[in-house]
Design a protein around this motif. Structure first.
Motif, PDB file in Angstrom:
ATOM      1  N   ALA A  72     -61.858 -80.466 -20.869  1.00  0.00           N
ATOM      2  CA  ALA A  72     -61.233 -79.405 -20.073  1.00  0.00           C
ATOM      3  C   ALA A  72     -59.715 -79.525 -20.090  1.00  0.00           C
ATOM      4  CB  ALA A  72     -61.766 -79.445 -18.647  1.00  0.00           C
ATOM      5  N   ASN A  73     -59.217 -80.741 -20.039  1.00  0.00           N
ATOM      6  CA  ASN A  73     -57.775 -80.952 -20.077  1.00  0.00           C
ATOM      7  C   ASN A  73     -57.198 -80.464 -21.409  1.00  0.00           C
ATOM      8  OD1 ASN A  73     -55.212 -82.201 -19.065  1.00  0.00           O
ATOM      9  ND2 ASN A  73     -55.533 -83.544 -20.824  1.00  0.00           N
ATOM     10  N   MET A  74     -57.913 -80.760 -22.493  1.00  0.00           N
ATOM     11  CA  MET A  74     -57.443 -80.329 -23.806  1.00  0.00           C
ATOM     12  C   MET A  74     -57.456 -78.811 -23.929  1.00  0.00           C
ATOM     13  SD  MET A  74     -59.132 -81.067 -27.530  1.00  0.00           S
ATOM     14  CE  MET A  74     -60.562 -80.114 -27.014  1.00  0.00           C
ATOM     15  N   THR A  75     -58.548 -78.171 -23.525  1.00  0.00           N
ATOM     16  CA  THR A  75     -58.622 -76.710 -23.663  1.00  0.00           C
ATOM     17  C   THR A  75     -57.629 -76.020 -22.733  1.00  0.00           C
ATOM     18  OG1 THR A  75     -60.516 -76.655 -22.129  1.00  0.00           O
ATOM     19  CG2 THR A  75     -61.004 -76.671 -24.500  1.00  0.00           C
ATOM     20  N   ASN A  76     -57.320 -76.629 -21.607  1.00  0.00           N
ATOM     21  CA  ASN A  76     -56.279 -76.072 -20.737  1.00  0.00           C
ATOM     22  C   ASN A  76     -54.917 -76.121 -21.427  1.00  0.00           C
ATOM     23  OD1 ASN A  76     -57.948 -75.351 -18.610  1.00  0.00           O
ATOM     24  ND2 ASN A  76     -57.706 -77.312 -17.551  1.00  0.00           N
ATOM     25  N   HIS A  77     -54.663 -77.191 -22.180  1.00  0.00           N
ATOM     26  CA  HIS A  77     -53.440 -77.263 -22.983  1.00  0.00           C
ATOM     27  C   HIS A  77     -53.413 -76.114 -23.994  1.00  0.00           C
ATOM     28  CE1 HIS A  77     -51.089 -80.792 -21.891  1.00  0.00           C
ATOM     29  NE2 HIS A  77     -52.213 -81.491 -21.729  1.00  0.00           N
ATOM     30  N   TRP A  78     -54.559 -75.879 -24.653  1.00  0.00           N
ATOM     31  CA  TRP A  78     -54.618 -74.795 -25.637  1.00  0.00           C
ATOM     32  C   TRP A  78     -54.341 -73.450 -24.981  1.00  0.00           C
ATOM     33  CZ3 TRP A  78     -59.785 -76.285 -28.528  1.00  0.00           C
ATOM     34  CH2 TRP A  78     -59.580 -77.485 -29.247  1.00  0.00           C
ATOM     35  N   LYS A  79     -54.939 -73.238 -23.809  1.00  0.00           N
ATOM     36  CA  LYS A  79     -54.730 -71.967 -23.105  1.00  0.00           C
ATOM     37  C   LYS A  79     -53.278 -71.793 -22.679  1.00  0.00           C
ATOM     38  CE  LYS A  79     -59.494 -71.877 -21.404  1.00  0.00           C
ATOM     39  NZ  LYS A  79     -60.367 -72.090 -20.235  1.00  0.00           N
ATOM     40  N   ALA A  80     -52.578 -72.905 -22.504  1.00  0.00           N
ATOM     41  CA  ALA A  80     -51.164 -72.849 -22.126  1.00  0.00           C
ATOM     42  C   ALA A  80     -50.243 -72.757 -23.345  1.00  0.00           C
ATOM     43  CB  ALA A  80     -50.805 -74.080 -21.293  1.00  0.00           C
ATOM     44  N   GLY A  81     -50.839 -72.758 -24.540  1.00  0.00           N
ATOM     45  CA  GLY A  81     -50.047 -72.617 -25.754  1.00  0.00           C
ATOM     46  C   GLY A  81     -49.699 -73.913 -26.445  1.00  0.00           C
ATOM     47  N   ASN A  82     -50.195 -75.036 -25.940  1.00  0.00           N
ATOM     48  CA  ASN A  82     -49.981 -76.319 -26.601  1.00  0.00           C
ATOM     49  C   ASN A  82     -51.148 -76.573 -27.553  1.00  0.00           C
ATOM     50  OD1 ASN A  82     -49.463 -78.919 -27.451  1.00  0.00           O
ATOM     51  ND2 ASN A  82     -49.971 -79.885 -25.490  1.00  0.00           N
ATOM     52  N   TYR A  83     -51.025 -76.040 -28.763  1.00  0.00           N
ATOM     53  CA  TYR A  83     -52.133 -76.088 -29.715  1.00  0.00           C
ATOM     54  C   TYR A  83     -52.254 -77.427 -30.432  1.00  0.00           C
ATOM     55  CZ  TYR A  83     -51.679 -71.036 -29.061  1.00  0.00           C
ATOM     56  OH  TYR A  83     -51.586 -69.767 -28.524  1.00  0.00           O
ATOM     57  N   HIS A  84     -51.390 -78.365 -30.119  1.00  0.00           N
ATOM     58  CA  HIS A  84     -51.431 -79.669 -30.776  1.00  0.00           C
ATOM     59  C   HIS A  84     -52.212 -80.709 -29.968  1.00  0.00           C
ATOM     60  CE1 HIS A  84     -48.785 -78.443 -34.018  1.00  0.00           C
ATOM     61  NE2 HIS A  84     -48.014 -77.852 -33.117  1.00  0.00           N
ATOM     62  N   ALA A  85     -52.700 -80.323 -28.789  1.00  0.00           N
ATOM     63  CA  ALA A  85     -53.530 -81.236 -27.992  1.00  0.00           C
ATOM     64  C   ALA A  85     -54.834 -81.497 -28.730  1.00  0.00           C
ATOM     65  CB  ALA A  85     -53.796 -80.634 -26.619  1.00  0.00           C
TER      66      ALA A  85
END
Length: 206
Positions: free
Chosen positions: A102-115
């Motif tokens: 969930a933490n990783m996908t939240n990063h993706w949703k925030a635009g941090n695609y390198h998580a």
């Protein structure tokens, strides 16, 4: 104009048991997954497909093997393999793993695609290879194309085909053998079906 059919592979035992697969776990379809594949084949066996494109993982091969057995040309494309989930692969999801995911996908949703999960791919890693595949897809000569891929890979593929940011990946559903149908007009992909399961009306009982 190209008609492009994109389906997710059929069910595996790991799907049923909530075990993380990813690109590093090369599982086979279970009995129900084979029935799903057969139902899709029964519905579309007379469609004039010219080529079958799958990932390099056997669960996609098995899902469309009936079409391949008709003698259709078949190509494997590792570019549409499932994302690598790294240290989570082959494991039953735990609360700690779910929190990390969930933490990783939240990063993706925030635009941090390198998580990424430890040892796995990022959304950007996945998008890079999906984009390579889409560029190839645009240039293929065939007009009727069948593609079989994986859940997260298809979510990314939909974003690329629709020219949407990767932040939107989770908006796309991906049931086992769920069908996306697109028409490519030489400039853009237009979708007629999204995660359609109408073919499962044809499945026999398990």
């Amino acid at each position: 104009m190209k008609n492009i059919f994109i389906i997710r592979h059929g069910e595996t035992d790991l799907n049923r048991n909530g075990i993380v697969q990813g690109s590093g776990v090369d599982t086979q379809l279970n009995e129900f997954g084979r029935h799903q594949a057969q139902a899709f084949f029964k519905r579309y066996q007379h469609h004039p497909f010219e080529v079958v494109l799958t990932s390099a993982l056997q669960r996609t091969h098995q899902t469309v093997e009936n079409f391949i057995n008709l003698g259709l040309p078949w190509e494997q494309w590792p570019e549409i393999n499932e994302i690598s989930w790294g240290s989570h692969e082959g494991k039953t999801s735990t609360p700690e793993m779910h929190k990390e995911y969930a933490n990783m996908t939240n990063h993706w949703k925030a635009g941090n695609y390198h998580a990424r999960i430890d040892g796995g791919e990022s959304a950007q890693d996945l998008a890079n290879r999906i984009q390579t595949f889409v560029q190839h897809l645009r240039n293929r000569p065939e007009k009727e194309i069948l593609i079989c891929s994986h859940g997260r890979a298809m979510r990314c593929l939909m974003c690329v085909l629709k020219d949407m940011p990767l932040q939107q990946m989770d908006h796309f559903k991906h049931a086992n053998t769920g069908l996306y149908k697109a028409i490519y007009d030489g400039a853009a992909f237009h979708f007629e079906l999204e995660n359609s399961l109408s073919h499962l009306e044809f499945k026999t009982s398990v």
